[in-house]
Design an enzyme around this catalytic site. Structure first.
Site, PDB file in Angstrom:
ATOM      1  N   GLU A 386     126.779  56.940  -7.077  1.00  0.00           N
ATOM      2  CA  GLU A 386     126.424  55.587  -6.661  1.00  0.00           C
ATOM      3  C   GLU A 386     124.990  55.172  -6.970  1.00  0.00           C
ATOM      4  O   GLU A 386     124.210  54.915  -6.059  1.00  0.00           O
ATOM      5  CB  GLU A 386     126.696  55.413  -5.164  1.00  0.00           C
ATOM      6  CG  GLU A 386     126.131  56.488  -4.258  1.00  0.00           C
ATOM      7  CD  GLU A 386     126.425  56.200  -2.787  1.00  0.00           C
ATOM      8  OE1 GLU A 386     126.096  55.102  -2.321  1.00  0.00           O
ATOM      9  OE2 GLU A 386     126.982  57.084  -2.111  1.00  0.00           O
ATOM     10  N   ARG A 407     124.686  47.872  -6.869  1.00  0.00           N
ATOM     11  CA  ARG A 407     125.092  49.280  -6.754  1.00  0.00           C
ATOM     12  C   ARG A 407     126.499  49.389  -7.316  1.00  0.00           C
ATOM     13  O   ARG A 407     127.301  48.464  -7.154  1.00  0.00           O
ATOM     14  CB  ARG A 407     125.049  49.771  -5.303  1.00  0.00           C
ATOM     15  CG  ARG A 407     125.481  51.234  -5.141  1.00  0.00           C
ATOM     16  CD  ARG A 407     125.082  51.862  -3.790  1.00  0.00           C
ATOM     17  NE  ARG A 407     125.673  51.227  -2.624  1.00  0.00           N
ATOM     18  CZ  ARG A 407     125.037  50.408  -1.800  1.00  0.00           C
ATOM     19  NH1 ARG A 407     123.770  50.119  -1.987  1.00  0.00           N
ATOM     20  NH2 ARG A 407     125.659  49.867  -0.756  1.00  0.00           N
TER      21      ARG A 407
HETATM   22  N1  GLY Z   1     129.004  53.496   2.266  1.00  0.00           N
HETATM   23  C1  GLY Z   1     128.073  54.487   2.583  1.00  0.00           C
HETATM   24  C2  GLY Z   1     127.499  55.098   1.400  1.00  0.00           C
HETATM   25  O1  GLY Z   1     127.651  54.598   0.308  1.00  0.00           O
HETATM   26  O2  GLY Z   1     126.922  56.140   1.459  1.00  0.00           O
HETATM   27 MN    MN Z   2     128.440  56.441  -0.567  1.00  0.00          MN
HETATM   28 MN    MN Z   3     129.230  53.237  -0.110  1.00  0.00          MN
END
Ligand code: GLY
Ligand code: MN
Ligand code: MN
Length: 438
Positions: A386, A407
């Site tokens: 991410e 993101r």
């Molecule tokens: N939704 C929480 C994270 O991305 O860590």
């Molecule tokens: Mn996450």
């Molecule tokens: Mn997340």
């Protein structure tokens, strides 16, 4: 019920001979007055039992000599009045039968049985950080009252979570299948929110998009969102844990949605970022393509034998170079990396373990070694990927990038040949997103 029995057997095999492990489920929680939060079991309790009723405790007794291993459940008794108001309960007999325990007893008999089970036991394994000392003292006092008959209490108390957490880190086939489905449902929810924005355009309120997500989760049987959804438009996208979700979008906004469902006890965790009007502006597109490239670099670093932290380092390398190229930062790449200047715009890690908990259990470093190096990836580990970029207005930062927050987050399981993507159903390239929103 085979996966649960298998897990109990694997845990029992790691325990000292004749020792006892105790793990309770989560308490019920009052929301206000006589209203309760929806009940959610404790993850590790459920991992070992498959049993989701509150007021339950699992006790495992490791074999010693002629004595075989035992799995014992303590749970609520059948109770007609309660079942009329609140619904079915298994009760010990049906629970033992259905979930494959060796025996099961009413939860009210726990203390009495624990005194028996802990008599002459080699060790007690329990989650040490979770309290329960008073209860344990009662059990130990009970055993000590039997001292004159030669009975002794366990001389050793051991922390249970390190054993269970390490097991939970590696997802078995049963878990992988649920996580894949949770990923598919959640990906569908992101696509649904994009389509909704595509047909309603700017002026849509963040909570309207949240409603689309929740509708899609629930209609496919997911019991809960795995965490509070983030629907962050415009400048809100630069607030990492924003979740008020009540701003009206404006033309030209990006919308960052971080949302995943919990299905049968397993989380998905997906972030997508899209233009509310269906078209990326040139500046938005530049940064979007950069984050996408950073995610690809992170993916390229995920295979057995690579360090857990390699994916983060690879993403940071790409993001930092992009920040220089787009004039967000100045200097050399070496400086930007060494002085961590990139953290002005990228201040979080590139992932975490995921499973029953969205930020799942399991060590990230080899804590047995002095220098605590990043641990190496192995098949079966599940993690998120991410990367992002968050540009708050600041002097020296080109204005065209102000308030852009992006993101892109997916979930993977490490496999022998690389990884399996669980969340590929959510549109991700600029072309895919713009086409879907048209
Ligand atoms: N939704 C929480 C994270 O991305 O860590
Ligand atoms: Mn996450
Ligand atoms: Mn997340």
């Amino acid at each position: 019920m085979k996966p649960y029995a298998d897990r109990r057997a694997r845990l029992l095999a790691q325990m000292e001979a004749g020792s006892v492990a105790v793990i309770g489920t989560a308490p019920e929680a009052t929301r206000n007055a006589d209203t309760e939060y929806p009940y959610r079991h404790d993850s590790s309790f459920y991992y070992l039992s498959g049993f989701s009723e509150p007021e339950s405790v699992l006790v495992l007794v490791a074999p010693r000599g002629d004595a075989a291993a035992q799995s014992i459940l303590f749970c609520r008794e059948k109770h007609l009045q309660s079942e009329i108001w609140d619904g079915y309960r298994y009760g010990p007999d049906a629970a033992r039968e259905a979930f494959g325990f060796d025996s099961a007893f009413p939860i009210d008999a726990l203390d009495e049985h624990m005194v028996r089970l802990l008599s002459n036991a080699g060790a007690l394994y329990a989650p040490l950080a979770r309290g329960g000392e008073q209860q344990q003292r009662r059990w130990f006092d009970g055993v000590r009252r039997l001292a004159r008959s030669g009975t002794s209490a366990p001389p050793v108390l051991r922390d249970l979570p390190p054993l269970v957490d390490e097991m939970r880190l590696f997802k078995d086939q049963h878990e992988s299948a649920i996580m894949l489905r949770a990923g598919e449902i959640s990906a569908g929810a992101h696509a649904r929110a994009m389509r909704f924005a595509g047909s309603h355009g700017a002026g849509t309120v963040e909570y309207e998009l949240e409603a689309e997500l929740l509708h899609e989760f629930r209609r496919h049987g997911a019991q809960f969102p795995a965490y509070t959804p983030i629907v962050a438009s415009g400048p809100n996208a630069c607030v990492l844990h924003y979740n008020a979700n009540n701003r009206r979008t404006r033309d030209g906004d990006l919308v960052l949605i971080d949302a995943g469902c919990e299905l049968d006890g397993y989380a998905a965790d997906i972030t997508r970022t899209f233009p509310v009007n269906g078209r990326f502006s040139p500046a938005q597109r530049e940064l979007y393509e950069l984050v996408l490239a950073a995610q690809q670099a992170a993916f390229d670093a995920i295979k057995p034998g690579r360090k857990y932290h390699d994916a983060h380092d690879a993403a940071v390398q790409v993001l930092a170079q992009g920040m220089l190229d787009f004039g967000l930062l100045h200097g050399t790449l070496d400086e930007v990396l060494a002085e961590k200047k990139y953290t002005q715009f990228y201040m979080h890690g590139t992932g975490h373990w995921i499973g029953m908990d969205v930020h799942d259990v399991g060590l990230y470093r080899d804590v047995a070694r002095e220098d605590k190096p990043s641990r190496l990836l192995q098949a079966g580990m599940a993690m998120t990927v991410e990367p992002g970029i968050y540009v708050r207005p600041a002097e020296g930062v080109p204005e065209k990038y102000w308030n852009i927050g992006i993101r892109i987050e997916d979930d993977v399981i490490v496999r022998d040949n690389g990884f399996q993507l669980l969340t590929g159903g959510a549109p991700k390239t600029v072309a895919e997103i713009e086409a879907l929103m048209k």
